[in-house]
Write an enzyme that holds these catalytic residues in place. Structure first.
Site, PDB file in Angstrom:
ATOM      1  N   HIS A  38       0.828  -1.209   0.000  1.00  0.00           N
ATOM      2  CA  HIS A  38       0.000   0.000   0.000  1.00  0.00           C
ATOM      3  C   HIS A  38       0.857   1.252   0.000  1.00  0.00           C
ATOM      4  O   HIS A  38       0.555   2.231  -0.678  1.00  0.00           O
ATOM      5  CB  HIS A  38      -0.951   0.004   1.204  1.00  0.00           C
ATOM      6  CG  HIS A  38      -2.217  -0.735   0.929  1.00  0.00           C
ATOM      7  ND1 HIS A  38      -2.282  -2.108   0.904  1.00  0.00           N
ATOM      8  CD2 HIS A  38      -3.473  -0.299   0.633  1.00  0.00           C
ATOM      9  CE1 HIS A  38      -3.519  -2.484   0.616  1.00  0.00           C
ATOM     10  NE2 HIS A  38      -4.260  -1.406   0.447  1.00  0.00           N
ATOM     11  N   LYS A 103      -9.819  -7.711   8.188  1.00  0.00           N
ATOM     12  CA  LYS A 103     -10.476  -7.986   9.463  1.00  0.00           C
ATOM     13  C   LYS A 103     -10.379  -6.757  10.341  1.00  0.00           C
ATOM     14  O   LYS A 103      -9.370  -6.048  10.328  1.00  0.00           O
ATOM     15  CB  LYS A 103      -9.870  -9.212  10.150  1.00  0.00           C
ATOM     16  CG  LYS A 103      -8.425  -9.050  10.601  1.00  0.00           C
ATOM     17  CD  LYS A 103      -7.974 -10.282  11.351  1.00  0.00           C
ATOM     18  CE  LYS A 103      -6.493 -10.266  11.697  1.00  0.00           C
ATOM     19  NZ  LYS A 103      -6.156  -9.592  12.957  1.00  0.00           N
TER      20      LYS A 103
END
Ligand code: SF4
Lengths: 183, 279
Positions: A38, A103
């Site tokens: 990222h 999550k």
């Protein structure tokens, strides 16, 4: 629990019908990416350089798998905790990324990027690495090979069990779920 | 004095990590099963079902039950009558970890903190050594994932905050962690000592059989009370809502300074992996 079958890359009509709390089985093509990937993707965006894949209507899975055993497509491959990607996710959503799998709770900035772009955030079961690996039929590193487990991989998945956690209408199961069972 | 070849230490470390990453203990499995029966939330039940299936599948296929095969945490109780021979025992430990992670196809998750350059073999290990009476060595391998490790907290409370302050801090740590540490969690708590010793006790408490009460009746009572309070938070499996937020609370304590009340919370996910052997 009855589950809806969906296919990635996702179609906008399909996304619009998804609500926080829906169970889905996802098949198709998704991309892994976590912290280091990222950081690099956003550095490329900032520098105005092309990304290693077109984000439009794609799904990124926050995961760094174990190495595959001989004969297996991939090693254990569960989700990692998503909040670490919160700093980067809105930039990618605004470039067309439509789905994220991870999550844990997201920031308000990510939830609002999801609303703004008609996206979706799915929860996969953290710690179910072996079970999820059995849904991955093929895996191939497509960028940042030097990052090892953190490289971007294109995965072909079949019936990956997910729960819609944050939808484009403002639904958030990380808020509504616990509220229902708090005493 | 008993001589112990460091090759045996290496072999033991190797075997313990190979097993720990793939085989969850019966203690955790039976708690997951018990909570599946009582869990009220349909999402909670679905998650618990997946975890039980996952853990069985991993053991059967000898593959890691979670992709985060952790940092290699080791507790080593070394009998004072042991004399290590055949080389450097520290290197033997590292070699055991290195080989276990390579041969097991476990993830290399360890890197230099500031440069973020991966060491590629999951070393170094984090080793806690205690010298104990006798001529044996007990090694506990406890691979620790960072989804849960990141949610750990240290509270340096004031004595005036007392037992109630301690309990509130522990519940607050779990509440703030939410779904991030992969609940259902095991909450490891260390009370007293110094800042670093409190956290070490918290981590050590996690090597206890999951759900086994503290031998100290006062701590055992606190563990029961805290487990109920934590499950009343409603966080549930994976934070999606439910009655199973924690499988157990484990507390250790030791005396501390008159001016202090350290409380360390080391969060452990449901992948509460640890294997021990005595050589
Ligand atoms: S927190 Fe535990 S179960 Fe969850 S991904 Fe990390 S190691 Fe696995």
């Amino acid at each position: 629990m009855s589950s809806k079958a969906i296919h990635a890359p996702l179609r906008e009509e399909e996304i619009r019908t998804l609500r926080a709390g829906d169970s889905v089985l996802l098949s198709g093509t998704i991309y892994t990416g976590r912290d280091a990937a990222h950081k690099r993707l956003c550095a490329l965006v900032a520098a105005g350089e092309p990304l290693p894949f077109d984000l439009r209507n794609q799904v990124i899975y926050y995961a760094g798998p174990c190495p595959a055993k001989p004969g297996d497509a991939i090693g254990a491959c569960g989700p990692t905790t998503s909040y670490r990607m919160d700093a980067y996710a809105p930039t990618l959503c605004d470039l067309g990324l439509i789905g994220m799998i991870g999550k844990g709770q997201r920031s308000e900035a990510v939830a609002s990027a999801i609303r703004r772009n008609g996206g979706v955030y799915f929860a996969a079961t953290g710690g179910a690495g072996a079970l999820i690996a059995s849904c991955v039929k093929a895996a191939e590193v497509i960028a940042f090979d030097d990052l090892g487990t953190e490289a971007i991989r294109r995965l072909t998945v079949e019936d990956l069990p997910l729960i819609v956690a944050i939808d484009a209408q403002g639904g958030n199961l990380y808020e509504s779920g616990p509220a229902q069972y708090r005493r | 004095m008993r001589e112990l070849d460091v090759a045996r230490v290496e072999e033991t470390v190797y075997t313990l990590f190979r097993r720990a990453c793939c085989e969850i203990g019966e203690d955790v499995l039976s708690l997951l099963e018990r909570n599946l029966e009582t869990e009220e939330s349909p999402f909670g039940r679905e998650v618990l079902r997946q975890l039980i299936e996952n853990d069985r599948l991993a053991a059967e296929k000898q593959m890691p039950l979670c992709q985060d095969t952790g940092m290699a945490v080791i507790f080593m109780d070394i009998g004072q009558d042991v004399h290590f021979t055949g080389g450097d025992v520290n290197r033997a430990i590292e070699e055991g970890v290195r080989r276990a992670y390579r041969d097991g196809c476990f993830r290399a998750s360890v890197l230099t903190p500031l440069t973020r350059i991966n060491t590629k073999d999951n070393t170094p290990a984090v080793v806690h050594v205690r010298i104990v009476p006798g001529d044996r060595v007990t090694i506990t391998a406890a691979p620790k994932g960072f989804g849960s490790e990141n949610m750990s907290r240290l509270f340096m409370l004031t004595p005036s905050q007392g037992v109630e302050g301690v309990k509130d801090a522990i519940v607050e740590a779990v509440r703030l962690a939410g779904g991030n540490p992969c609940p259902p969690v095991v909450v490891g708590v260390g009370i007293g000592g110094t800042a670093e010793r409190a956290m070490q006790m918290a981590k050590h408490s996690l090597t206890r059989t999951c759900g086994e009460p503290s031998p100290d009746p006062m701590l055992a009572g606190m563990e029961r009370e805290l487990l109920a309070r934590i499950n009343d938070l409603g966080i549930g499996p994976q934070g999606l809502g439910g009655r199973t937020t924690a499988l157990a609370v484990h507390i250790e304590q030791m005396p501390t300074h008159i001016a202090g009340l350290p409380v360390a919370v080391n969060m452990q996910c449901h992948a509460a992996r640890h294997k021990a052997a005595t050589i």
